[in-house]
Write a protein that holds these residues in place. Structure first.
Motif, PDB file in Angstrom:
ATOM      1  N   HIS A 259       0.847  -1.183   0.000  1.00 28.42           N
ATOM      2  CA  HIS A 259       0.000   0.000   0.000  1.00 28.42           C
ATOM      3  C   HIS A 259       0.883   1.233   0.000  1.00 28.42           C
ATOM      4  CE1 HIS A 259      -2.994   2.941   1.301  1.00 28.42           C
ATOM      5  NE2 HIS A 259      -3.881   2.081   0.859  1.00 28.42           N
ATOM      6  N   PRO A 260       0.567   2.183  -0.868  1.00 30.84           N
ATOM      7  CA  PRO A 260       1.489   3.310  -1.021  1.00 30.84           C
ATOM      8  C   PRO A 260       1.626   4.198   0.198  1.00 30.84           C
ATOM      9  CG  PRO A 260      -0.492   3.650  -2.319  1.00 30.84           C
ATOM     10  CD  PRO A 260      -0.533   2.258  -1.836  1.00 30.84           C
ATOM     11  N   VAL A 261       0.609   4.214   1.057  1.00 33.69           N
ATOM     12  CA  VAL A 261       0.715   5.115   2.196  1.00 33.69           C
ATOM     13  C   VAL A 261       1.700   4.586   3.222  1.00 33.69           C
ATOM     14  CG1 VAL A 261      -0.525   6.034   4.163  1.00 33.69           C
ATOM     15  CG2 VAL A 261      -1.517   6.168   1.914  1.00 33.69           C
TER      16      VAL A 261
ATOM     17  N   PRO B 111       4.916   2.385   3.906  1.00 34.68           N
ATOM     18  CA  PRO B 111       6.002   1.687   3.234  1.00 34.68           C
ATOM     19  C   PRO B 111       6.096   0.238   3.677  1.00 34.68           C
ATOM     20  CG  PRO B 111       6.866   3.276   4.807  1.00 34.68           C
ATOM     21  CD  PRO B 111       5.396   3.430   4.805  1.00 34.68           C
ATOM     22  N   GLU B 112       5.404  -0.106   4.762  1.00 37.72           N
ATOM     23  CA  GLU B 112       5.559  -1.451   5.279  1.00 37.72           C
ATOM     24  C   GLU B 112       4.296  -2.257   5.087  1.00 37.72           C
ATOM     25  OE1 GLU B 112       7.738  -1.535   9.184  1.00 37.72           O
ATOM     26  OE2 GLU B 112       6.593   0.298   9.198  1.00 37.72           O
TER      27      GLU B 112
ATOM     28  N   ASP C 178       1.328  13.013   4.320  1.00 37.33           N
ATOM     29  CA  ASP C 178       1.162  12.333   3.049  1.00 37.33           C
ATOM     30  C   ASP C 178      -0.159  11.561   3.005  1.00 37.33           C
ATOM     31  OD1 ASP C 178       2.180  11.802   0.586  1.00 37.33           O
ATOM     32  OD2 ASP C 178       2.910   9.842   1.198  1.00 37.33           O
ATOM     33  N   ALA C 179      -0.499  10.942   4.135  1.00 34.90           N
ATOM     34  CA  ALA C 179      -1.758  10.198   4.187  1.00 34.90           C
ATOM     35  C   ALA C 179      -2.946  11.137   4.022  1.00 34.90           C
ATOM     36  CB  ALA C 179      -1.877   9.456   5.523  1.00 34.90           C
TER      37      ALA C 179
ATOM     38  N   PRO D 208      -6.304   5.203   6.432  1.00 34.27           N
ATOM     39  CA  PRO D 208      -4.858   5.411   6.465  1.00 34.27           C
ATOM     40  C   PRO D 208      -4.445   6.364   7.575  1.00 34.27           C
ATOM     41  CG  PRO D 208      -5.677   5.691   4.238  1.00 34.27           C
ATOM     42  CD  PRO D 208      -6.867   5.581   5.127  1.00 34.27           C
TER      43      PRO D 208
END
Lengths: 287, 154, 359, 127
Positions: C13-15, C17-18, C117-118, C344
């Motif tokens: 998932h792009p939001v 990184p893990e 960012d989220a 997110p």
């Protein structure tokens, strides 16, 4: 003459649109304290997309992506040919419906939600665009773009509220924060890439080009408000676009409920009040 | 003229990394390193990606995920293994749940060493992978041409 | 449109990184239920105690997590030192404190960036990370590593910071604090940010305490627990108060972290001022025999390293309880009934560190 | 060296576990952690609690096939630890509120911590 306008639009709009996108990215990067990509980056991106393999979930996706592009070109061409504004808006909406259908066709949860949000956005901005057209009719007594553009009346003075309302929905259309709900040019997104998630390679390239056509069309729409003087109109377009970039960089994304609410409230408050005042004034005049 | 080299979009996946390399991959996007200068965008969607950046070693759970992501990336594509864990398993290679570097699941084109890999070396790795991406495209085009030539012959 | 759909959130998932994986049961865009499952980055590193001698295991402990690696290493060393009754020189304790606080700064700035960012606020993300690079520069200058420092060892630390460099670091803190102030203002005062945070993901004080929330999650709900108050490293000599908020929503958790940035800067200043002279390490002989629950305050909350030795070179057991694991039950509670668009943000508001959690 | 804090560990029988945890719950303690360790052929399970920075630990020592009662009735959030113990050690926990049935931590082999195994260290290059 007008057909040539349409042809010039069809030929030049991708270049102007791509260049505007490049300037957009550069200015955005500078606002974030970065150097940013080369000016021609959007062209490289699209060029690359056409070099890539085209993976599709269903073959109908190809049709939808192409239809989106074609109808966007048709609506823009109609507009620049001086056609009926209502027909232009209809074709414009139709092209987005194809994008939504393309997203639905792929059956992926992210593009499904993206498609739903795109529909909500269409519902959110549609009233305002129609109000803009009606406002222009009230001022110039014509729905034909050619006649609106030829009129020497400073439309903006009659329709300041409508113009502000149009700017609000422009943020939705340019897919900029705070209304970049259904898809976004930035990397991180709650629903990955929304409507465009399942489009790859040349299909994505087509969607990108359609978006450039769309942007030029929308900037042309701003032109109508200032058509009495070309220098003023160009300056207004530049200022509006820079303003959009600034807003993009100083807002976080909002929820779709908020988008719908604010778009309608803005349309209702600014647009309708503006039209009512105009109706009252012109009514008094005519009688 | 080819555009592929000028516009690599990356997909980043954390296989079983400790986060060290992940945040360095993200740090590459931010003002100090700003890889958008090279047209590199972190796109977060396998269907749009060209360069697959993987950090951390492979374990039994993410093997399928990685293969799945790799298959979803349209050709031509390259894989960059960032960090020593992605290269060989690193300090965790003896863990029961780690089966080794990324190359045990998918073919890797560029290995970036380091624990954690520095942003400079990550950028270097991605830029090196672009040459390979270009070669792969040429090969892909060649294949297409021979195919069409073959049909015409018949 | 009230069809139920299950949206997989992650592992890619792009939001985040893990890879965390949540199965979200949706009704329209409302989350009815969220079921977490983990294991995508499980390595089983706790078992490596049998393969690595106890002084070597510091390197493994550090690599539990790349964001708070220093604190992991330090907590492990602290556990062994407590078992073996090692007298760590005060200068080493102060250096550990300084590095811990720089780690906290770097982790919180990283989090603020990801959080922005989220919310789709890209500019803020970039600016938070631009500021973070200054912290990383200090860490790199003093330890040699940007994210994994490797400067802690059993019995002290590996490197000293010369006195003149300390003075330079202290001088750099004021302009840095000023920039932090500007960044913090955007997070706490900007209307569009507030509209996404206020009232989202509410966690009551009682729930926070009984569900075991720790760190900013607990403090955001008004539970003033801060393990630094137990006085490990040099914290017993330094003045600070746990930053708390009472609202218990995402905004409160964000506000706690912004406040902690300033308290960290202040702690670093105090530690530099009081830095004692002397050795930075002592030789450690013998093998650990005994057990200890070594606790420390990570940027995300309480970290527990349980170490147990039987007098041989290899420990019998190392168990790492990370703050993210204990913050999972509160997260499940917070997610019930929220909007998909807020998922997110809520997930990020506990600052999940999956790498640590799954070990 | 100065001890950072006193840590009291009490070994109790499995029968009195629930009672003791109940007492902690009533005393407004919070659950710090639960963990399982394999010592010889037996499992040690630690339940750590804290109140006002006072750390207390209770421990039960069981054989690998003993069934342990769940404490999620008192501490809702304990399911993460109980599922973890089950997935890593194969400890059977009875009555967890959210039972993942062994899918909380997905591992390549079942109960890996019960009989630890390692990937052998291959010969180094050049050796």
């Amino acid at each position: 003459m007008l057909v040539t306008h349409a042809l010039i639009y069809l030929l030049l709009a991708p270049f102007i649109g791509g260049l505007v996108a490049g300037i957009d990215r550069k200015v955005t990067a500078r606002m974030q304290g970065r150097a940013g990509p080369p000016l021609l980056q959007p062209f490289y991106d699209v060029g690359k997309l056409f070099e890539k393999e085209n993976l599709v979930v269903t073959a109908s996706q190809n049709v939808y992506a192409l239809s989106y592009l074609v109808f966007m070109m048709v609506s823009g061409a109609l507009f620049f040919a001086g056609g009926d504004l209502l027909l232009v808006i209809f074709a414009f909406t139709l092209s987005h419906i194809f994008l939504v259908l393309g997203a639905y066709a792929s059956c992926s949860p992210y593009s499904f939600i993206g498609a739903e949000r795109e529909l909500l956005q269409i519902i959110a901005y549609e009233p305002m665009i129609i109000i803009s057209a009606v406002g222009m009719y009230m001022v110039t007594r014509s729905f034909f773009v050619a006649e609106i553009a030829a009129s020497s009346v400073p439309i903006i003075l009659y329709l300041p509220g409508v113009f502000l309302g149009f700017l609000t929905v422009l943020t939705i259309k340019l897919r900029k924060s705070p209304f970049d709900l259904s898809t976004s040019h930035h990397a991180h997104q709650e629903i990955v890439k929304g409507v465009t998630t399942e489009f790859t390679g040349s299909n994505l390239g087509k969607i990108e080009i359609a978006h450039w056509y769309e942007n030029v069309f929308l900037l042309g729409f701003i032109f109508l408000f200032f058509s009495f003087s070309i220098p003023v109109a160009v300056a207004a377009i530049i200022i509006v676009y820079l303003l959009e970039i600034l807003v993009d960089n100083t807002f976080s994304r909002v929820t779709w409920q908020f988008t719908l609410r604010s778009a309608w409230i803005v349309a209702g408050m600014l647009g309708l009040v503006n039209l009512a005042v105009l109706y009252y004034l012109s009514g008094g005049f005519l009688v | 003229m080819t555009y592929l080299k000028r516009s690599p979009w990356i997909l980043h996946y954390d296989a079983s990394s400790c986060n060290g390399c992940d945040i360095e991959v993200l740090a590459c996007l931010t003002p100090l390193y700003d890889v958008e200068r090279f047209g590199i965008v972190n796109c977060g969607n396998p269907k749009h990606a060209d360069v697959f950046v993987v950090t951390g070693g492979i374990n039994e759970q993410n093997k399928a995920v990685i293969r799945n992501l790799y298959d979803q990336i349209p050709d031509p594509k390259v894989v960059v293994a960032v960090g020593i864990c992605a290269t060989s398993g690193g300090v965790f290679r003896e863990c029961y749940n780690i089966s080794g570097g990324i190359d045990t699941a998918i073919p890797v084109d560029v290995y970036v060493p380091g624990c954690a890999a520095r942003p400079e070396s990550i950028i270097d790795g991605i830029v090196q992978s672009l040459g390979i991406l270009e070669e792969k495209r040429a090969k892909m085009l060649g294949r297409k041409r021979t195919k069409t030539a073959g049909t015409e012959g018949r | 449109m009230s069809r139920k759909i299950v949206v997989p959130f992650g592992p890619q998932h792009p939001v985040l990184p893990e890879p965390i994986h949540l199965d979200l049961m949706l009704e329209d865009e409302r989350v009815v239920e969220a079921i977490p499952s983990i294991g995508y980055i499980h390595r089983g590193l706790e078992l490596l105690v049998a393969k690595r001698e106890y002084p070597e295991y510091v390197y493994i402990a550090e690599r539990t997590c790349g964001i708070c690696s220093f604190i992991h290493g330090m907590t492990y060393c602290q556990g062994i030192e407590q078992i073996m009754d090692v007298d760590v020189p005060p200068r080493a304790l102060y250096l550990r404190t300084i590095w811990s606080e720089y780690s906290r700064l770097h982790s919180h700035l990283l989090w603020l960036g990801l959080f922005a960012d989220a919310m789709g606020f890209e500019n803020l993300f970039m600016n938070a990370w631009r500021l973070r690079e200054q912290v990383l520069d200090v860490l790199e200058e003093t330890t040699g590593g940007r994210v994994i420092q490797g400067s802690c060892k059993i019995g002290g630390v590996r490197r000293d910071i010369p006195q003149e460099n300390l003075a330079g670091m202290a001088a750099d803190l004021s302009p840095f604090e000023h920039e932090l102030g500007e960044l913090g203002t955007v997070f706490l005062k900007d209307d569009s940010v507030n509209s996404r945070l206020v009232g989202v993901g509410h966690l009551s004080r009682d729930d926070a305490y009984t569900l075991g929330a720790m760190g900013p999650v607990a403090r955001g709900s008004g539970v003033a627990i801060d393990i630094r108050k137990t006085g490990y490293a040099a914290y017993r000599d330094l003045r600070f108060e746990p930053a708390t908020e009472t609202a218990g929503d995402c905004y409160a958790r964000c506000a706690v972290r912004v406040k902690e940035l300033f308290s960290s800067v202040d702690l670093i200043r105090q530690a530099i001022d009081r830095m004692p002279e002397g050795e930075i390490e002592v030789k450690v002989k013998g093998n650990p025999e005994g057990e200890y629950f070594s606790r420390a305050e990570q940027p995300r909350g309480e970290l527990v390293h349980y170490v147990k030795g039987d007098g041989s070179k290899h420990l019998v057991r190392s168990r790492i309880r990370t703050p993210t694991l204990t913050n999972i039950p509160p997260l499940v509670k917070m997610l019930q009934g929220c909007e998909l668009a807020d998922v997110p943000i809520i997930v990020l508001s506990i600052d999940p560190c999956i790498g640590c959690m799954e070990r | 060296m100065k001890k950072i804090e006193d840590q009291v560990t009490t070994v109790i029988s499995i029968a009195s576990l629930i009672g003791r945890v109940e007492a902690f719950r009533k005393g407004a303690y919070r659950l710090v952690q639960m963990n399982c360790s394999k010592i010889g052929e037996q499992f040690e399970i630690n339940y750590s609690f804290e109140k006002d920075y006072r750390f207390e630990n209770i421990r039960i020592i069981i054989t690998p096939d003993t069934e342990v009662p769940s404490i999620t009735g008192m501490y809702w959030g304990a399911f993460v630890y109980e599922n973890e113990m089950h997935d890593l050690y194969g400890v059977q926990v009875k009555g967890i509120n959210i039972d993942f049935q062994g899918n909380f931590i997905r591992t390549s082999i079942p109960y890996p911590f019960r009989d630890p195994s390692y990937k052998g260290e291959g010969p180094c290059q050049g050796k």
